[in-house]
Design an enzyme around this catalytic site. Structure first.
Site, short mmCIF file in Angstrom:
data_model
loop_
_atom_site.label_atom_id
_atom_site.label_comp_id
_atom_site.label_asym_id
_atom_site.label_seq_id
_atom_site.Cartn_x
_atom_site.Cartn_y
_atom_site.Cartn_z
N GLU A 40 -16.59 -42.29 -26.95
CA GLU A 40 -16.43 -41.05 -27.70
C GLU A 40 -16.23 -39.94 -26.68
OE1 GLU A 40 -19.32 -39.79 -30.52
OE2 GLU A 40 -19.65 -41.80 -31.31
N ASP B 16 -25.47 -31.63 -33.23
CA ASP B 16 -26.01 -32.05 -31.95
C ASP B 16 -27.25 -31.26 -31.57
OD1 ASP B 16 -24.11 -34.11 -31.02
OD2 ASP B 16 -22.65 -32.50 -31.17
#
Length: 246
Positions: free
Chosen positions: A34, A45
């Site tokens: 990724e 996140d």
């Protein structure tokens, strides 16, 4: 064999470092990559990846950096672009789809693009033979999961808990995994809070794990040299790959 997906922030701290790091990750047994697109407000996140995003932007990250890294690594390892929808919307999803096709990138991972809002792009993804990775959370109902994983391509991203990346929360994923598997044959990977200590437990019933914060945390360690950071991350990746397949 269970697979290991590694997240790194593209171009952090610079392009050449990213290229060297990806090479080491591949040697350590990482199966998929990724490449994170730095963004100023990475809502899914935690503080570790958020800090890496901000540092990369402060260092002058340009989208061309992502493309240059991808041109080198995508032919070597299955690569996905992970980012928030704003950059995709700003330049156009069709622009990114064509770029991904040209560079050999396999698809997109966009955590803030709801399933229903991603559906209009399905024909574009199919045209370019790209995957728009589907997200499933343990809070989703069986009916909802059936909708989310229908026609899923690339892999299914099972969020290990409701929250943000990098924390150490834990939920019993057994029922969720069984429901997903009953509706899709697409590989299922568990992400959020996966590290050397949690990987073996998190991979149970799944096809692999996604590791991000555990790697990025090393990148932020100012006490390590560039070569030490790469070596440490490589060691972590190798250990996790061994544990999920033990």
């Amino acid at each position: 064999m269970k697979q290991l997906v590694a997240y790194i922030t593209a171009g952090f701290p610079d392009k050449n470092f990213s290229l060297d790091l990806v090479s080491t990750l591949k040697e350590a047994g990482v199966d998929k990559l990724e490449l994170g697109i730095p963004f100023s407000d990475p809502v899914a996140d935690g503080p570790i990846i958020e800090r890496a995003n901000l540092c990369s932007l402060q260092n002058g990250f340009k989208m061309e950096t992502l493309f240059e890294i991808s041109a080198t690594v995508a032919p070597q390892i299955e690569t996905y672009w992970m980012g928030y929808f704003n950059p995709f919307y700003h330049k156009g999803v069709d622009f990114f789809a064509q770029k991904a096709t040209d560079l050999g990138v396999k698809g997109f991972i966009i955590p803030d693009l709801p399933h229903e809002e991603a559906l209009p792009y399905r024909s574009l993804m199919n045209k370019h033979v790209l995957s728009m990775v589907s997200f499933v959370a343990p809070t989703d109902s069986k009916e909802r999961i059936a909708q989310l994983v229908k026609d899923a391509k690339g892999f299914i991203y099972l969020v290990a808990y409701a929250g943000i990346t990098g924390s150490h929360a834990s939920e019993d994923l057994t029922q969720t995994i069984q429901t997903i598997k009953s509706h899709s044959q697409t590989p299922l990977f568990v992400g959020f809070g996966v590290n050397e200590k949690t990987a073996k437990e998190r991979v149970r019933g799944a096809d692999g794990v996604i590791v991000g914060s555990a790697f990025v945390e090393v990148l932020l360690n100012e006490h390590l040299s560039a070569s030490e950071k790469i070596a440490t991350i490589g060691q972590k990746a190798k250990m996790i790959k061994e544990k999920i397949n033990a």
